[in-house]
Structures are given as structure tokens and as C-alpha cells.
Write a protein that holds these residues in place. Sequence first.
Motif: not given
Length: 770
Positions: A404-410
Motif C-alpha cells: 500500500c506504500l509502493i508507487d510502482s513495481i518494476f
Amino acid sequence: MKYKKIPGNKIKKIGKLENYREPTITIITPFYNGEETLMETANSIFSQTYPFFEWIIINDGSTSPNSKKALTELQKTDDRVKIFTKENGGPSQARDYGISKSNPKTKYVYFIDCDDIIENNMIEMMYWTLETHNEASFTYPSIINFGAHKYYWEPYFTLEEELVNNILCINTMVKKKDLLEVGCFGIKEKAMYEDWNLWLKLLAKEKIPIRINPQSFWYRTSNTGELSRAKKNNSKALKLINQTAKTVKKDVEAIQYPRMSSNDSIITKDKLVLPMYDIKKSVLFIINNSLINYINISLFENIKRFSKEGYKISVLVTEPDLTEMRSEIQEYADEFFDLSNFLDYKDYPIFVEYLLDSRKINNVIISDWTFGYSLIPVIKEHNPNTKIHIFLNEYHDFLNNFYCLIDSIFCVNENSYQNVKNNHNNCLLLSNELSNKNKKDFIKKNPINKKILYQKFKIPPNKKIISFIDNLSYETRPIVFIELAKILLEKDNNLFFIMSGEGQMEKEIKDNIKQNNLEKHIIVIDEQENNSELIKLSDLIIKTSSKEGNSLMFYEALSLGTPIISNSISYVKEFKIKKCEIVDYIDTKCLEDYKNFALKYFEKVNKVLNDFNNYKKSSLEFSENNDYFYENQFNQIKKSIEESKSLNKEIYNSEQLYKYYSLLLKDNFRQKYLDYYKNLHGIKPRENINQSKFSIIKRRIRGISLKYRIENELHFVFKKSSYLIKAIRGLFIFLKNIFLYCLFLIPIILMVIKSFFKLIYFLLAKLIRN
């Protein structure tokens, strides 16, 4: 160690400073005819990310006509520089004079000589180390030696060792009040081991040292410096040292990094004097180590591209480990912090919070699933507009706490993508497809005039070139390469060999080549600032590493289209390299093993040379695909971080959350910490200082114990104790053999004695008869 990557060639500022403060630190440099190296030292000081210092240079009666001019010109470049001139009295008097001229408000004194060089964040790390340890008095680093002698020195401090051998360097930051308490250096004579004497004076007052361990201090070695002169004045200097050593009555244990955290942090930002910079575009990378592996190479390629796009790059490494890619990352990153080498992990949150504010970092890319993930709540609470991006190669359940705190995942592979795509809306699988650009031959894109390089390095024309590009240190690899060259030249005289590197073994290698009459076939050249010329010039690169299974040279060579033969590489499959030759490592013990190892390479070299065109084609194909792949990957990441919006989540007690998560990870950190010392030093380090009253009393009793004074260092349980055990075992075997020999000899001795008495009896009887 990349000796050509020495800082100091130019000033490298992190950004424009917004706040100005009175100096917190006084830098003191004695100067005597040192104009040739002064600017390198100056550039490294003016590049410091911690700017609140004054730099006092003491002209100690220089006789060179250019000295005064060099100092005058230097003073004009920065108003923090103060020049004082005195009659020649040696560095000890010069430093004491500098302390007397320091700003009364400075808290710390930092010593650096006019020919030494430091990385751009050296002073900042030392400042943070002392500020987070009120109990400590001074901090010193491990050393990269360059110049006349080239090697890395990372001594483990013990009081017993320091009493008989100086393992601290002059590049030290000391609390000024403690310097004044012990009377500073206080030595009138020259060449008297004055720095060693100062450390002993501080230890006599039970002042605690801290060894920080980033590869950030470059010590210029020579055969004519002050240390060399002190060695010539050895007996007189040692007499002084012995007198001071006798005043050290109590045990003092140093704080040494990396280490396990001990006490709760009591420091807050308002207690620190910290800089603020005006930086427009910045990215912080948080990684767990800088070992050579697939994920770190991917990050490295993106760091390069972000740097070329004008971003300011900060890199944080969180776990104790070898820093194999440090030099390469530092070439493009604006600052590189090995957190575990100067901070306890309990202090990571406040340092990261400070770094985000100070550098105005608005994007954080995290590949570290341990402390990196744990820092996410800290980042989001204190910097809600900062966007957090996860660079994911391998999925860990620990990630579930932070979605919930992460803006994006690569995601760099399908497996990691499948694990997280249902849990996060902004999850991106970095494309493996090549760019639609017109593909041009990589060699044409990067033209190289081989004829000029042949002339530059004096290489005979029309020869196939096999190269060794690595450190010439005391390891297996350089010897194996020479053995390989001897075997290959017996079969094919049309080969030429290049050895490029620097290190302690450089002279021995050249002597070895001369003894084997190989001067016309092998050249040894200094390590290049940029190895790409040599890689492109070579037809084949040989990597005979004895320690690292992974090799950045492996990757660099293939990235430039040159075939390579190496020993075991863990990421060959991940890179999908079609034609690649790997040699199983042999643990070499003697010359015969070197030859056997070289024979293994000989078989592979023949295989490559016999099918050279296909190997070259495969390397060029990898080179081209690799280049386009990372360009595509970077464009996807850049677009995402520029277009994504920060998730403004309200968080409470982020420090408590970090403390909770870090406790979960404590065993992981502890194992890495123990492995580091075991693998690099062969020791088990002492536990941290326990500050309970009982422990303090116990240490003081031990400090006056005769038994403690004469015992071998107990913390060297893997290395020195093993030597002691071997020695005892050897002595036991020796005594046992003596006993057995005596048992065997007793009958013989008795027979000899009996024969002797018989002879005497015979002679006496004969004498009586006569």
C-alpha cells in the motif's frame, strides 16, 4: 581495486548549497614542498558532500619556489581555506599549530596530509559516525594504498596490537576537546611516530576509537616520506612509543564496522548540523550489496543512463558484504554510501530521512528486500511526496507488508511479475523485446582504430591478442595467465598477450616474464582509466579469478563484443549467452597446480580459436542485444517514475515499524556480518561493547590482568587460534617423536655404553698384565 579510479582529478559537487553555517569541523594539513599533489587533495576536499568545515594549511617552512604560489592560488579558490606559515618543525608541530588557529566553535578536527585523497562523502560519513556515538572520541578509516605500494588495508583493531604496532592512520577525525585534553601531538622532534603516540595518549585516557570501513581514503605511499624517515629514526621513536604505551593501563575496545547494533538511537536531526542542497532531479537507489550479479548489473546500467540524463544519483548499500562493483557504480553515481560500514542499522532511518531532505530526492528505487523494504514507512511518513519504486528480481513474502506504500513495481522477469501483479495496480514487467530502432553493428557504433592502438601499446602487427585485465595482486590469476601464455606459445607463435592492471605483484610479474624470456610476447601495462580500448583491441579476454566466481570483466567484455573465457559465472543463464566458455576453478597450492589450471584454460582457448568467427559473432550479438535491452528497460522506468503520482499515505510511528521489521531481519544481518569477517579476515569479531556497569567493571579488571596482557587475541578464533592450535599440535608431535626416538635409542645407547666399558676393561686388563 581500481587504482585508476582515484578521486581528485576534478571537483565533483553534489549540488548548490542552500544553507550556510559556521564550520563544525577543522581540517588540518601540514604542507612542506607538496605543490605537486596539493590540487588532487584540494579537489577531493572541495568535493565533500559535508561543506561546513574550515581548511587550515600550515606551510611548514617550504623551500620550493612554487610552494608559496600554489598555496596563494589555492586560497583564492575557496574562502574556507586558511594558510598559516611557520618555521620548519615537522608535521607534529604543524598540526598542533593548526589546532591552535582553529575556529573556537568547531567540534571536530580532521587530519589529512597534502598528498592524500578522499572520496567526496568521507567527511560526512565520519561526522555521522561520531554524532551517533557520543561514547567515542575519534574515528579512522581503512586504507587504499596507492603510489609506491598498492594494496587495500583493513586492520581489525585491538589494544594489544596497537601497543606494539600502529594500525591507525593519520586520516582521522577527533573530538577537539579530547585532543586538547591530551595536549595534542606535543612532540618537538621530527619523524617520531607522532600520530601513533597521539593514539596511545588518547587510549591512555580511555578514549574509544571507531574504525569505519568504506573504501574512501586513498593513502599515497612513497619510500621517502615521513613514515620512512621515522623508520630510520626507529630506536629513538620507539623509545617514546614505549614510554607512552606504559601509560595505557585500562582495556579499550574499539567500535568497528561492520558491526551489530547495540543501543537505541538517541540522535535526532535537530541535534545535527546538516547541509541542504538545491537539486532539481535526483534518484536514490537502495541496494543490499554491490556484488556482481544479474540484478546489480541491471541497476548499474540504469544508474549510468539516469546519470547521463542529468539526474543526481545517490546509492545506499545496507548489508555487510564485499563491494565488487563499487568503483564502477561510483563512476556514475554522485555519492555512494556503505551504510553498514559507518552506521548501526538502527540509525539507517534518520540518515535516509536526512538524505531525502538534504538532496531533495523525489524518487527512490529499492532492490533490497531486507532493510530497504523496512525503510519504506520511514520514507513515506517523513517525505510523503517521494515516490517509491521496487526493482524486483526475486519475490519475497516480506514485500506483502508494504504494497500500500509502493508507487510502482518494476519486475525484471516473468516469475516476479506473476507473484505481484494481483497485489499492485502499478506493476510493470520490464520488456525483453528489443528496440525498434535501426540496429547498427555495435563495433560501427563504437569505432576503434586498431592500428593506432597497436602503435600506442607497441604490439607487433597481425597477431591475435589474448588479454588479462585485472588486479596484479597476490592471487592465483596472474601466475596462471603467464603459465597459459607459455603453453599457448609452444603451439602457436602468432599470439600476443597483454596484462593490464596494478597491484603489489606488478614487479614480480615483470620479473617472471623476463625470466621466461617472454618480453617479446607479453606486455604489462598500467591499469587503464577506461578499459574499453583494451577490450576492443583484444581478440579474447581471459579471466582466471581465484576468489570471485562472478566477474564484471566477463560482462564488460561481452558488452563490447569480445569473447571471454572465465571460471564459474552465476548469471550466464540469466543473460542467455549462447557461446560462452567456463573453466572450473582449481584451488592452486603449488606450481604444478598452476600448470594444471593453465592447461584447463588451454583447452578452452583452442576451442575458441578454432571456431573464432562464431564466438565473435555470438559476443557481438550479445553486445547489441544487451545495449538495446537496457536502453528499453531504462526508458520504461524513466517514463514510469516521471508519470506516476505519489501515494500520500498517512503513517504513524514509522521508526517503531522500522525497529519491528529490523528485529525480524536481525539474524539475517548478523549472519552477513559474521560471514564478512570470516571470509575476508578469517576471524570472529568481538561482540559490541556492553555498557552495563557490571560489564564496564569486568572490562576494567580484565584490562589490568596480566593473563589478559599475555594471552593471544581471543577474537581471532578462526585464524590466530588455529595457528596456536597447529603450533601446540606440532610441538606435541615433536615431543612425542623425541620420546619415541629416545625409546628407540635407549637400547643402542646402553649397548654403546656397555661396549665402552668393555673396551676400558680390556685396556685396563692389558695394562695390568704388562
